[in-house]
Design an enzyme around this catalytic site. Structure first.
Site, PDB file in Angstrom:
ATOM      1  N   HIS A  82       0.848  -1.195   0.000  1.00 39.08           N
ATOM      2  CA  HIS A  82       0.000   0.000   0.000  1.00 39.08           C
ATOM      3  C   HIS A  82       0.876   1.234   0.000  1.00 39.08           C
ATOM      4  CE1 HIS A  82      -3.433   2.565   0.858  1.00 39.08           C
ATOM      5  NE2 HIS A  82      -2.606   3.244   1.649  1.00 39.08           N
ATOM      6  N   ASP A 161     -15.285   2.576   7.610  1.00 37.89           N
ATOM      7  CA  ASP A 161     -14.229   3.530   7.241  1.00 37.89           C
ATOM      8  C   ASP A 161     -14.751   4.534   6.211  1.00 37.89           C
ATOM      9  OD1 ASP A 161     -11.467   4.598   6.917  1.00 37.89           O
ATOM     10  OD2 ASP A 161     -11.770   3.806   4.903  1.00 37.89           O
ATOM     11  N   ARG A 168     -14.712  12.824   8.197  1.00 34.50           N
ATOM     12  CA  ARG A 168     -13.399  13.462   8.468  1.00 34.50           C
ATOM     13  C   ARG A 168     -13.102  14.523   7.427  1.00 34.50           C
ATOM     14  NH1 ARG A 168      -9.502   8.776   8.106  1.00 34.50           N
ATOM     15  NH2 ARG A 168      -7.917  10.359   8.408  1.00 34.50           N
ATOM     16  N   SER A 183      -7.690   3.853   9.294  1.00 37.84           N
ATOM     17  CA  SER A 183      -8.412   3.860   8.020  1.00 37.84           C
ATOM     18  C   SER A 183      -7.686   2.978   6.993  1.00 37.84           C
ATOM     19  CB  SER A 183      -8.501   5.316   7.532  1.00 37.84           C
ATOM     20  OG  SER A 183      -8.909   5.378   6.198  1.00 37.84           O
ATOM     21  N   LYS A 187      -8.693  -1.398   5.810  1.00 34.23           N
ATOM     22  CA  LYS A 187      -8.933  -1.903   4.449  1.00 34.23           C
ATOM     23  C   LYS A 187      -7.912  -2.980   4.079  1.00 34.23           C
ATOM     24  CE  LYS A 187      -9.100   2.419   3.460  1.00 34.23           C
ATOM     25  NZ  LYS A 187      -9.256   3.805   3.101  1.00 34.23           N
TER      26      LYS A 187
END
Ligand code: URA
Length: 433
Positions: A82, A161, A168, A183, A187
């Protein structure tokens, strides 16, 4: 349990219990807690922080708020990667086929572009026919056939999320390290991989502008991943200049193919070798020096390029575009922007360059915007390079002269010059394990 009391306790700086956090996430998911109370709690968390235990509890509760993918029917250790996002960050397109070519299973869900940052799914969709919305059967079949599949993120992954992120975004609570960590990791954990490599970007084009904040975020995420039983590591990599020369969807695919063929920009190639080596190391392929050699071999032996072409074909994309990238349609307008003065490039506002690409049509300001896959820019000079007046700085690719005018002005405002050579930032700032 009352939401009011939970907000009050966090406002006073207390650590919330696992039970309280689960109560909140349940209420977010089933709609029983109103947005104003969720927003109040998010602000209290942003101001008072969260302990590692609270952050992990929040992550796990959000991960479990929707589908948890079970990748166990697939052979081998499944490794995910990621990136926290940047400008010209096309590393997944290169690194995923590199590691898959060397026997590491990559069953990956990727995101779309938003704001100044690009998204892997949008880039891949520039290849005619390429499908990112896949059934689970198709996703598994592609991984079994090619050792890799890159799909769009399913809507049923971590729905809590999505709701929290939307709140947010409008309550000035995006920049809370525990909330960002929870967050992202919710995922990743729901997406099912056994091992996770995080590429945490730092610099003026990144979410985390300072290396210190990047390290804090990386440490928080690595701790969550390891506590959740997913072996996790992070590299903190530079985003104080765009990565490589290309920014924009098709232009980035073309540059990725150059790297997979053994060419391409040296900075991009170096970061990809490091990321691939860490992913292979996480997948128990050996010590890092050995994994670096495997990463080099994936490119020099042509295996990574062939794996990329195979997965494109398996996801219904036209492989002819990978074999011959000149097939990608060119933008209607190509505008060279030249230096108005002699000197060394001292600094680039990387986020601003991402915005210039967006103005050209390469990105989306809101999730509903459409993308011009041919749009973007190719840099000809980066920080530390000497340029003479009249020398090309960048070529803009776009659909109209008007867009080129606006983006040219924006691009020039992103550069500052100096009479002396500036040191470049290191490409890899640190590792966190
Ligand atoms: N990316 C995410 O998915 N979540 C954040 O909070 C920030 C970046």
């Amino acid at each position: 349990m009352r939401m009011y009391d939970i907000i009050q306790r966090k406002k006073r700086g207390n650590a919330l219990t696992d039970g309280e956090i689960q109560f909140v996430v349940q209420g977010v998911t089933d709609g029983s807690v109103p947005d104003y109370q969720i927003a109040a709690l998010l602000m209290a968390i942003t101001l008072k922080g969260m302990t590692a235990q609270e952050t992990t509890a929040l992550t796990l509760a959000m991960a479990k708020s929707g589908d948890m993918l079970d990748l166990s029917p697939l052979d081998g250790i499944k490794v995910d990667k990621h990136s926290t996002g940047g400008v010209g960050d096309k590393t997944t397109l290169i690194v995923a086929p590199m590691v898959a070519a060397m026997g590491v299973t990559v069953a990956k869900m990727s995101g779309r572009s938003l704001g100044h940052t690009g998204g892997t799914v949008d880039k891949l969709e520039g290849i005619p026919g390429f499908e990112t919305s896949l059934s689970m059967e198709n996703f598994f079949a592609t991984v079994r056939k090619c050792g890799i599949c890159i799909a769009g993120q399913s809507m049923s992954l971590a729905p809590a999320d999505k709701k929290i992120y939307a709140l947010r975004d409008v309550t000035a609570t995006v920049d809370s390290i525990p909330l960002i960590a929870a967050s992202i990791m919710s995922k990743k954990i729901a997406a099912g991989a056994d091992r996770i490599l995080l590429d945490v970007k730092t610099g003026n084009g990144a979410f985390m502008k300072s290396p210190e904040d990047a390290r804090e975020l990386a440490q928080a995420m690595v701790e969550i991943g390891n506590t959740a039983g997913r072996k996790t590591a992070a590299l903190i990599t530079d985003m104080s200049v765009p990565l490589g020369f290309a920014v924009g969807n098709n232009l980035e695919i073309i540059e990725s193919i150059e790297v997979l063929k053994g060419g391409g920009p040296a900075d991009l190639r170096h970061v990809c070798i490091e990321l691939a080596a860490y992913m292979m190391h996480l997948a128990d392929k050996g010590e890092l020096p050995h994994c670096r050699a495997l990463a080099e071999e994936a490119i020099t032996g042509g295996k990574a390029l062939e794996t990329f072409a195979q997965v494109v074909e398996a996801q219904n994309g036209d492989r002819a575009f990978i074999d011959d990238p000149a097939r990608f349609p060119a933008a209607a307008v190509k505008r060279e922007v030249t230096a108005v003065t002699d000197g060394y490039i001292r600094e680039m506002d990387t986020e601003g360059i991402g915005v210039a690409a967006l103005l050209l049509g390469a990105g989306r300001e809101t999730a509903a915007d459409t993308i011009d896959h041919s749009a973007g820019l190719i840099l000809h000079a980066k920080v530390g390079d000497r340029v003479e007046k009249g020398q090309p700085l960048v070529t803009l690719h776009t659909a109209s002269e008007e867009k080129a005018n606006i983006a040219a002005e924006k691009y020039l405002s992103c550069l500052s010059f100096s009479d002396n050579k500036t040191e470049k930032s290191p490409l890899i700032h640190a590792e966190v394990r």
